[in-house]
Design a protein around this motif. Sequence first.
Motif, mmCIF file in Angstrom:
data_model
loop_
_atom_site.group_PDB
_atom_site.id
_atom_site.type_symbol
_atom_site.label_atom_id
_atom_site.label_comp_id
_atom_site.label_asym_id
_atom_site.label_seq_id
_atom_site.Cartn_x
_atom_site.Cartn_y
_atom_site.Cartn_z
ATOM 1 N N ALA A 191 -4.221 15.235 14.279
ATOM 2 C CA ALA A 191 -5.048 14.785 13.162
ATOM 3 C C ALA A 191 -4.299 14.802 11.835
ATOM 4 C CB ALA A 191 -6.304 15.646 13.072
ATOM 5 N N GLY A 192 -3.488 15.831 11.601
ATOM 6 C CA GLY A 192 -2.769 15.909 10.331
ATOM 7 C C GLY A 192 -1.847 14.726 10.123
ATOM 8 N N SER A 193 -1.086 14.370 11.150
ATOM 9 C CA SER A 193 -0.175 13.227 11.055
ATOM 10 C C SER A 193 -0.957 11.925 10.929
ATOM 11 C CB SER A 193 0.733 13.174 12.292
ATOM 12 O OG SER A 193 1.497 14.353 12.402
ATOM 13 N N TRP A 194 -2.069 11.824 11.661
ATOM 14 C CA TRP A 194 -2.898 10.608 11.596
ATOM 15 C C TRP A 194 -3.453 10.413 10.187
ATOM 16 C CZ3 TRP A 194 -7.777 9.142 10.280
ATOM 17 C CH2 TRP A 194 -8.215 7.892 10.725
ATOM 18 N N LEU A 195 -3.937 11.481 9.577
ATOM 19 C CA LEU A 195 -4.507 11.376 8.237
ATOM 20 C C LEU A 195 -3.454 10.979 7.207
ATOM 21 C CD1 LEU A 195 -6.903 14.448 8.313
ATOM 22 C CD2 LEU A 195 -7.599 12.080 7.912
ATOM 23 N N ASP A 236 3.117 18.396 7.215
ATOM 24 C CA ASP A 236 2.247 18.529 8.372
ATOM 25 C C ASP A 236 3.020 19.228 9.486
ATOM 26 O OD1 ASP A 236 2.690 16.076 10.664
ATOM 27 O OD2 ASP A 236 3.732 15.876 8.760
ATOM 28 N N ILE A 237 2.295 19.787 10.445
ATOM 29 C CA ILE A 237 2.921 20.664 11.433
ATOM 30 C C ILE A 237 3.934 19.916 12.296
ATOM 31 C CG2 ILE A 237 2.467 22.103 13.452
ATOM 32 C CD1 ILE A 237 -0.096 23.009 12.142
ATOM 33 N N VAL A 240 0.858 -1.183 0.000
ATOM 34 C CA VAL A 240 0.000 0.000 0.000
ATOM 35 C C VAL A 240 0.895 1.234 0.000
ATOM 36 C CG1 VAL A 240 -1.760 1.295 1.257
ATOM 37 C CG2 VAL A 240 -1.836 -1.210 1.220
ATOM 38 N N ALA A 241 0.628 2.157 -0.911
ATOM 39 C CA ALA A 241 1.479 3.333 -1.065
ATOM 40 C C ALA A 241 1.354 4.274 0.120
ATOM 41 C CB ALA A 241 1.117 4.074 -2.351
ATOM 42 N N HIS A 242 2.451 4.922 0.463
ATOM 43 C CA HIS A 242 2.425 5.984 1.464
ATOM 44 C C HIS A 242 1.943 7.254 0.781
ATOM 45 C CE1 HIS A 242 4.501 3.973 4.820
ATOM 46 N NE2 HIS A 242 5.036 3.261 3.854
ATOM 47 N N PRO A 243 1.020 8.002 1.404
ATOM 48 C CA PRO A 243 0.511 9.211 0.754
ATOM 49 C C PRO A 243 1.591 10.264 0.643
ATOM 50 C CG PRO A 243 -0.226 9.104 3.026
ATOM 51 C CD PRO A 243 0.433 7.786 2.724
ATOM 52 N N PRO A 244 1.556 11.086 -0.396
ATOM 53 C CA PRO A 244 2.536 12.163 -0.523
ATOM 54 C C PRO A 244 2.311 13.207 0.552
ATOM 55 C CG PRO A 244 0.809 12.413 -2.154
ATOM 56 C CD PRO A 244 0.575 11.093 -1.485
ATOM 57 N N VAL A 245 3.379 13.901 0.950
ATOM 58 C CA VAL A 245 3.249 14.936 1.972
ATOM 59 C C VAL A 245 3.478 16.324 1.388
ATOM 60 C CG1 VAL A 245 3.911 13.401 3.839
ATOM 61 C CG2 VAL A 245 5.684 14.672 2.636
ATOM 62 N N ALA A 265 -0.981 9.115 7.662
ATOM 63 C CA ALA A 265 -0.648 7.706 7.856
ATOM 64 C C ALA A 265 -1.793 6.769 7.496
ATOM 65 C CB ALA A 265 -0.229 7.469 9.310
ATOM 66 N N HIS A 266 -3.042 7.253 7.585
ATOM 67 C CA HIS A 266 -4.190 6.355 7.446
ATOM 68 C C HIS A 266 -5.047 6.579 6.206
ATOM 69 C CE1 HIS A 266 -3.246 5.869 11.725
ATOM 70 N NE2 HIS A 266 -3.898 4.732 11.673
ATOM 71 N N THR A 267 -5.077 7.787 5.684
ATOM 72 C CA THR A 267 -5.999 8.084 4.582
ATOM 73 C C THR A 267 -5.255 8.754 3.437
ATOM 74 O OG1 THR A 267 -7.768 8.401 6.205
ATOM 75 C CG2 THR A 267 -8.186 9.174 3.969
ATOM 76 N N PRO A 268 -4.815 7.977 2.450
ATOM 77 C CA PRO A 268 -4.108 8.566 1.307
ATOM 78 C C PRO A 268 -4.989 9.575 0.576
ATOM 79 C CG PRO A 268 -3.931 6.162 1.309
ATOM 80 C CD PRO A 268 -4.964 6.519 2.330
ATOM 81 N N TRP A 269 -4.392 10.656 0.091
ATOM 82 C CA TRP A 269 -5.154 11.617 -0.694
ATOM 83 C C TRP A 269 -4.523 11.755 -2.075
ATOM 84 C CZ3 TRP A 269 -2.068 15.716 -2.066
ATOM 85 C CH2 TRP A 269 -0.999 16.042 -1.221
ATOM 86 N N THR A 270 -5.343 12.143 -3.036
ATOM 87 C CA THR A 270 -4.870 12.250 -4.412
ATOM 88 C C THR A 270 -4.879 13.681 -4.930
ATOM 89 O OG1 THR A 270 -7.115 11.811 -5.225
ATOM 90 C CG2 THR A 270 -5.645 9.921 -4.976
#
Length: 231
Positions: free
Chosen positions: A156-160, A82-83, A68-73, A162-167
């Motif tokens: 929340a920013g770090s959690w997202l 993220d902060i 599973v890909a790691h989401p881009p930051v 790690a858990h919810t990839p965005w495109t």
Amino acid sequence: MDMVIHRRIESDIERRILSGEWRPGHRLPTESELMAEYGCARMTASKAMSGLAARGLVTRRRRAGTIVAHPPVHSAALAIPDIQSEVEGRGLAYAHRLLTRRIRDAEAEEAWLGVQLIQLETVHLADGAPFAHERRLISLAAAPEAESADFAAKPAGSWLLAHTPWTEAEHRISAVGADTVMARHLLLPPGSACLRLERRTWRDGQGVTWAFQTFPGDAYDLVARFQPTKA
């Protein structure tokens, strides 16, 4: 028939990734395992995995398999980490205080996030001093696991990330004066100059989060590097 199976494999794997069942770094079944599970040809299994890779959901590595890909930051135009990463990147100790958390229905202007949202208010700290104030909405349709997440333990920013990839992401940057609430949390005189980052993210058209992060004017800078556009 193989076309139908190929789409079903993609759909099943995508559901597991977006639900958080399979998190970034999780190793996916091999093509041989998919062939046995779905009763399909190797070409069908390979096509399904290639489709997921093309959409950024998985990463295929020779010999290592598919994960599973790691989401881009960052975005291509302007990198905004993220902060927590920003604070730690400066060599400072990061901490945060979760001020409020509640689940509520979306208002009209928030409908792009779905029906039910988690609303959070957080103060981020650097070496014990206020670094940023954040108001954030999270879509429970896009991130159902967020309902049980401990945002007092992990921001929340770090959690997202790690858990919810965005495109797709959108950033809006503006100068604002600290209102009385903001000034109190950031230990500033009311009206002090601040920088506000408004950030929206989507996952394949589904809204994920909408955040407003406010920084004291002298605590944050943005750096972007560009090349001339070729004619």
